[in-house]
Structure formats: C-alpha cells, structure tokens
Design a protein around this motif. Structure first.
Motif, PDB file in Angstrom:
ATOM      1  N   ALA A 250      -1.875  -4.492   1.772  1.00 45.70           N
ATOM      2  CA  ALA A 250      -1.532  -3.658   2.926  1.00 45.70           C
ATOM      3  C   ALA A 250      -0.519  -4.353   3.833  1.00 45.70           C
ATOM      4  CB  ALA A 250      -2.795  -3.308   3.712  1.00 45.70           C
ATOM      5  N   ALA A 251      -0.634  -5.681   3.946  1.00 41.58           N
ATOM      6  CA  ALA A 251       0.259  -6.450   4.819  1.00 41.58           C
ATOM      7  C   ALA A 251       1.525  -6.911   4.095  1.00 41.58           C
ATOM      8  CB  ALA A 251      -0.485  -7.662   5.368  1.00 41.58           C
TER       9      ALA A 251
ATOM     10  N   PRO B  50       0.397   0.287   4.970  1.00 36.67           N
ATOM     11  CA  PRO B  50       0.109  -0.744   5.982  1.00 36.67           C
ATOM     12  C   PRO B  50      -1.159  -0.465   6.793  1.00 36.67           C
ATOM     13  CG  PRO B  50       2.445  -0.230   5.961  1.00 36.67           C
ATOM     14  CD  PRO B  50       1.783   0.774   5.057  1.00 36.67           C
ATOM     15  N   GLN B  51      -1.619   0.786   6.794  1.00 37.72           N
ATOM     16  CA  GLN B  51      -2.818   1.142   7.555  1.00 37.72           C
ATOM     17  C   GLN B  51      -4.097   1.115   6.705  1.00 37.72           C
ATOM     18  OE1 GLN B  51       0.120   3.209   7.778  1.00 37.72           O
ATOM     19  NE2 GLN B  51       0.623   1.825   9.483  1.00 37.72           N
TER      20      GLN B  51
ATOM     21  N   ASP C 161      -9.669   3.054   2.605  1.00 40.50           N
ATOM     22  CA  ASP C 161      -9.536   4.206   3.494  1.00 40.50           C
ATOM     23  C   ASP C 161      -8.127   4.244   4.081  1.00 40.50           C
ATOM     24  OD1 ASP C 161     -10.706   6.364   5.403  1.00 40.50           O
ATOM     25  OD2 ASP C 161      -9.794   4.906   6.759  1.00 40.50           O
ATOM     26  N   ASN C 162      -7.530   5.426   4.053  1.00 40.91           N
ATOM     27  CA  ASN C 162      -6.227   5.661   4.671  1.00 40.91           C
ATOM     28  C   ASN C 162      -6.352   6.846   5.618  1.00 40.91           C
ATOM     29  OD1 ASN C 162      -4.580   3.678   3.275  1.00 40.91           O
ATOM     30  ND2 ASN C 162      -4.941   4.903   1.438  1.00 40.91           N
TER      31      ASN C 162
ATOM     32  N   GLY D 121      -9.289   6.098  -1.235  1.00 36.82           N
ATOM     33  CA  GLY D 121      -8.499   5.750  -2.407  1.00 36.82           C
ATOM     34  C   GLY D 121      -9.198   4.665  -3.215  1.00 36.82           C
ATOM     35  N   PHE D 122      -8.727   4.451  -4.445  1.00 32.39           N
ATOM     36  CA  PHE D 122      -9.349   3.477  -5.338  1.00 32.39           C
ATOM     37  C   PHE D 122      -8.286   2.494  -5.835  1.00 32.39           C
ATOM     38  CE2 PHE D 122     -11.815   7.331  -5.444  1.00 32.39           C
ATOM     39  CZ  PHE D 122     -13.129   6.884  -5.377  1.00 32.39           C
ATOM     40  N   VAL D 123      -8.678   1.231  -5.875  1.00 30.46           N
ATOM     41  CA  VAL D 123      -7.790   0.187  -6.376  1.00 30.46           C
ATOM     42  C   VAL D 123      -8.546  -0.604  -7.431  1.00 30.46           C
ATOM     43  CG1 VAL D 123      -6.415  -1.838  -5.823  1.00 30.46           C
ATOM     44  CG2 VAL D 123      -6.599   0.022  -4.162  1.00 30.46           C
ATOM     45  N   GLN D 124      -7.979  -0.688  -8.619  1.00 25.50           N
ATOM     46  CA  GLN D 124      -8.626  -1.427  -9.701  1.00 25.50           C
ATOM     47  C   GLN D 124      -8.359  -2.917  -9.522  1.00 25.50           C
ATOM     48  OE1 GLN D 124      -7.286  -0.816 -13.809  1.00 25.50           O
ATOM     49  NE2 GLN D 124      -9.423  -0.418 -14.328  1.00 25.50           N
ATOM     50  N   ILE D 125      -9.426  -3.661  -9.245  1.00 27.26           N
ATOM     51  CA  ILE D 125      -9.326  -5.113  -9.095  1.00 27.26           C
ATOM     52  C   ILE D 125      -9.400  -5.778 -10.458  1.00 27.26           C
ATOM     53  CG2 ILE D 125     -10.406  -7.149  -8.076  1.00 27.26           C
ATOM     54  CD1 ILE D 125      -9.150  -5.351  -5.997  1.00 27.26           C
ATOM     55  N   GLY D 126     -10.199  -5.201 -11.361  1.00 30.84           N
ATOM     56  CA  GLY D 126     -10.316  -5.746 -12.710  1.00 30.84           C
ATOM     57  C   GLY D 126     -11.378  -6.810 -12.822  1.00 30.84           C
TER      58      GLY D 126
END
Length: 613
Positions: A132-133, A185-186, A224-225, A230-235
């Motif tokens: 995000a940053a 970014p949020q 959360d946006n 939303g979903f992010v696959q870390i693996g």
C-alpha cells in the motif's frame, strides 16, 4: 526541566502504533513521577484516570534514557530501545494488544531492517502495508533471504527456486501494483487466512531440508478499501527462528475470480521436486516432464489474467500431472501425482476455471471403480467429485432450492461413509453429517453421528471436535469444568463462580448475532449482578482480531477467556462449538442448567435461579 508536555512530546519511531495520549486540556490532570529500578531510573507518567501513559527509563544507570515505553489502557503496547547508548533507537518492540513484533533498525534511520520476532499474521500485515505504501524495503524485510534459507537447512536447489522469484523485489512490486485495483494507498489489512487450520511441520529430508521446517501454505490476506473487501494471495510462509517469512511477492486477486496457482514448493511431496533436487534414479521421460511442470509453474498467470488464460494453465497443469503419473515407477509415486491432479481439477472447477472439469472428475471415478485396484485413490476422487458437485449446485441454486441441495448433500455424505468407512475424508464427512443434523435441530441423529465419529476416529481433529460436541450436548445436569487463559492475564476457572449464577458465552468480534444479543445481555448483567449473576466470555477470535477494541467500544464489563486458535482453539474444541453465540447457564452449585441458552431464556431463568437461594 522535564514536565508532562516534554514527555508527551516524544513519539514512537514507528508510525503504526496505537497508544494513548491525553488532550492538551487534560495535561494538568496527569501526574509525572521519578521512578527508580535497581541502578536505573526514569520518568513515569500517569493519565487523568490514573492509568500509566509513558515510562521512559535509563535501564543501565548511565544517565541516558534508553527505553521509551508507550501504553494504552494501562498496558504497554510499544517500546523504542537504544541498545548501544548513542541516543538513537535501534530496536522496536510491540506488546500486549500491540502484537508481538520485535524489529531491528540496524542503521538507526527509523525503518525496520529485519525482524527478530514477527508472527505469520503480522508478517502478512506488513506485506500488505508495504504494498500500500509502495515501500519495497519494508516488503523485503518479511521476504525469505539466502541467509534464512541456509539457517533452516534448505537444499541449494530448492532455495534457488524460491529465491529466484525474489531477486527484483522493487521491479516485481511495481509490476503487481501497476495492474491491480485491490491494493491502493488507502488499503488496510483486515485479517490472515489459510487453507491450513494450523502450520504444518515438515520432517528432515536429506534431499530438501536438513532441519525440520514449520510452514503455512495457501495463505491469503483479506484487505479493506473504503468498505470494499479484497483478497491478496500471500502464498507459502516459513518460520525462521521466531520470525515468519514470505516465499513470494504477494499477488492481488482481481474481480470475483480467485486465481488457482501452484502450491508452495516447501509443501510439495518429495517426488514433486525430485527433478529439481536431483536427477538420480529418474528416467529421461520423468525428468523431461518435471522440467516442463516447473517451467509451466514459473509462468503461472497472475490474478489479473483473463479467464481463458487461467483455464488454459489449469488444463495444461492437469495434463502434465497425468503424464507424470503414467510415467511413474511405483503405485505410491503415481498416486502422488494423481492426487495433485484431482485436487487441482476440483478446485479450479469450483472457480469456473477448468472447462469440462466435472466430466473429467466423473471419468476418473468411473475408471477407478471399474479397475478396483486403488481403493484409497478412488475414495479420494469420489469425495473431491462430491464436494465439487455440491458447491457448484449450491452456487447456482435459488433460495427455494437450497434446502433440497442440503438434503441431497446429507444423503451423499451418508452413502460415502458407508462405502468408504476407512477413507481419509471419512472423519470430515461424519463431522459434517453430525453438525448439519444438529443445526437442523435433530439432536438425536447428531448424537448418533458424533458417537460414530468418536468411536472410529477419536485421534483425528474431527474426532476431537466430535468428542467435544458430545460433551456439550450432555452437559445439562452436570458440573461445568472450564478453565483457561484470561484475556488480560492469569487463569480463569469457572469453579471460582460457585455460589453465583453464571452465563458462559462463546463469542467473536465477527459474530453479528453476538453483537445483536449484547445490549440485552448487558441489561441482564446490570440488573442482576448485585444479586449474584455473572457473565464469563469465551472469545474465539483468530489472531489479529480487534478483541480489546471491541470490548472497549461496546463497554463489555465481564472477564473473558481467550486462547489462540479461534474456532480451533482448545476451549472451542473441548466443547465442540459449531456456531456462535453458544451460551451455557450454570446455577449456584456449578451445575449446568442449559448448554444451548438464548438471551430470551436467560431473561426467564436467571431471576428464577436467583430466587432459589
């Protein structure tokens, strides 16, 4: 001189610290004292309500403050540390509700360079905040390094496979962020999820790892946006000492389609990477197929890929696994490849990412039933086919049809355990049967299935939960024995409530009915507490949940037991808790009056029990 304003002027070197600071008009109500500890001394600041706000210490007596401690609600949540006496912070630690992280800032520039301690949940959170940053250095701190791989004894070939995908962190991060709407970014990290209920321990394998490994596979971060999830696959994640590391750059999953990608390298069966680790004993045909599988997986489509591309990849992977099974030299090796293939087809089919997937599963089932020479694999295929069919029907069913789908599923589960009583999926099938009957209000049928589960599979996770469910269903009229770690420390034992009426409430912050019941439960507590009514919460949240914040927001006054594991924690399993809230009502003698109480029933029963004094 040092005054309240001076002390409050100091801030943590890290930005993501939730600590307590009074308003300027409250400074006059704060109290600053000199504190002495052994040869050290420091400043101790109390807030308007008498709670500790700051503790700045010179721990070694050299007349320099080397520990800056920050508090919330009287509990230390964060500490900046100067370990070399140069007036610069080089270590940062989080405590209590702040988490468990311990970071090292080697060059003292205010940024964490490495982690001494960080949980899997916190590492996934760091990865999301880094994306995000747009901060590649922050992401790098939670990624596996060559030093890490050496520390846990990964074979050079296996380590090289993993590290090859982590060479250009900045470039890969930019590529991911340029094509995603999931990470902005949020974006805020909400929670950690994994297909595994707990981390797995991988034994020593001379070809792959010279030390035992602790691994999570298929980790997902939920973000959360601005109200959109939303979903992010870390693996795959691996534990290095007391710090968890990621083995790949996180991949956001775009739209409503979840990407089906390859499993992690660490959890693959030994044969699955034999071509990478060593070519000894492999036929040229096997070596060629393994190399092709490796190349295919290295080019796996991203979450932003078109459906046709995902389908093409999934079909190609299944075909290669099938070819590897045909080329295998033993039944055991063949089954390894076929199980991977069947599992992949089933998962992709449920996500509409494998054309003709159901027909392919059905064809394999027919083939295995006709040959009758591989009963274990047949049972596995049948269960995968059943589960896929059920989920597809459930997805497409109208509200009026869902009851029929559920009833059909129950019949199929019963048929499955009758045909395959010793299959590896049989315990889970029995548990699903028992739970469904209990949900439908048929306690007799539920008990029958729970009893069979415990009788035949006591030593499995499903068997343990079944034993707990039987204990819960049989509680009425018996003494309640419940002891556990208190949320704020110490141990809580229900035997300490003898002489008082007690409601035990199993709950979680995400449980909407729990929150809806709360005002009525609080009113009962307020009305009858002085007459001898108590409430004890048993929180079943997973790590990272805002438990304390929830308690503060809703002004929950009673104590709580909390042990790690969420719905798989020891208290949940010991009583086979299957839904929340679950409430027990216990009389003054410690005897359970009801093990499935509602708030409406509490309103009637609590005054009745209190009047029996």
């Amino acid at each position: 001189g040092v005054d309240v304003g001076t002390v409050l002027g100091y801030k943590p070197t890290q930005s993501d610290v939730d600590y307590e600071t009074p308003e300027p008009n409250e400074y006059s109500a704060c109290k600053l004292e000199v504190e002495r500890q052994g040869k050290g001394s420091g400043w101790l600041l109390y807030g308007p309500q008498g709670q500790v706000l700051r503790r700045f210490l010179d721990s070694d007596g050299d007349q320099r403050v080397d520990q800056y401690r920050y508090y919330k609600h009287g509990l230390e949540v964060y500490r900046d540390i100067d370990t070399n006496g140069n007036n610069e912070v080089d270590q940062c630690r989080w405590f209590n509700t702040g988490g468990s992280r311990w970071g090292v800032d080697k060059n003292e520039d205010g940024r964490i360079d490495s982690w001494e301690v960080i949980s899997a949940e916190e590492a996934s959170r760091e990865a999301i905040l880094a994306l995000a940053a747009r901060d590649a250095a922050r992401l790098q701190a939670v990624l596996l390094t060559a030093e890490d791989a050496s520390q846990v004894g990964l074979a050079q070939s296996l380590a090289s496979q993993i590290l090859s995908k982590l060479k250009d962190v900045s470039g890969e991060m930019q590529r991911v962020l340029s094509s995603t709407r999931v990470i902005t970014p949020q974006s805020k990290w909400l929670r950690f999820d994994s297909s595994m209920l707990m981390p797995n321990r991988i034994p020593v394998d001379p070809e792959r790892n010279t030390q035992e490994l602790t691994v999570y596979e298929n980790v997902m971060a939920i973000v959360d946006n601005d109200g959109q999830t939303g979903f992010v696959q870390i693996g795959e994640m691996i534990r290095i000492g007391d710090a968890w590391k990621l083995t790949r750059i996180p991949q956001p999953l775009e739209g409503e389609r979840l990407e089906v990608t390859e499993g992690g390298l660490l959890m693959q069966p030994a044969m699955a990477t034999a071509g990478v680790a060593s070519s000894t004993g492999l036929s040229p045909k096997m070596q060629e197929l393994i190399d092709r599988l490796k190349a295919l997986d290295e080019q796996a489509p991203s979450g932003a890929a078109a459906p046709a591309e995902l389908a093409k990849y999934n079909v190609a992977r299944a075909d290669l696994l099938n070819a590897l099974a045909d080329a295998s030299g033993s039944t055991e090796e063949r089954n390894i490849w076929l199980r991977q293939m069947i599992e992949g087809i089933a998962a992709a089919t449920q996500m509409d990412a494998f054309p003709g997937g159901m027909k392919r599963l059905e064809a394999w089932e027919t083939r295995l039933r006709q040959s009758k020479d591989n009963p274990e694999l047949m049972a596995f295929v049948v269960f995968q086919r059943m589960l896929t069919e059920y989920n597809l029907e459930l997805q497409s069913a109208d509200p009026d049809e869902r009851q029929r789908v559920q009833e059909d599923w129950l019949k199929k589960l019963q048929s499955y355990v009758a045909e395959f009583p010793k299959a590896e999926n049989a315990p889970d099938a029995l548990l699903q049967l028992a739970i469904t009957f209990e949900f439908n209000g048929d306690a007799k049928q539920a008990t029958t299935w729970y009893e069979r589960l415990v009788r035949d599979y006591r030593d499995t996770p499903a068997g343990a939960r079944g034993a707990g469910a039987l204990r819960r269903l049989g509680l009425k009229g018996r003494q309640l024995t419940l002891k556990g770690a208190g949320l704020t420390g110490g141990t809580i034992d229900t035997s300490a409530y003898r002489g008082r009426v007690l409601a035990v409430v199993f709950w979680a912050t995400w449980c909407k009915p729990c929150t809806e019941d709360l005002p009525q439960l609080q009113e009962l507590y307020k009305t009858y507490q002085r007459q001898g009514f108590e409430v004890l919460g048993v929180n079943l949240d997973s790590p990272g949940a805002p438990i304390r914040e929830y308690i503060q927001q809703y002004r929950v006054a009673w104590p709580h037991i909390h042990e790690e594991g969420g719905l798989e924690s020891r208290p949940a399993v010991e009583f086979g808790v299957i839904s929340l809230p679950t409430m027990f009502l216990v009389d003054q003698q410690g005897t359970v009056v009801s093990s499935s109480t509602t708030v409406a029933e509490l309103k009637e029963l609590v005054p009745e029990l209190l009047n029996k004094k």
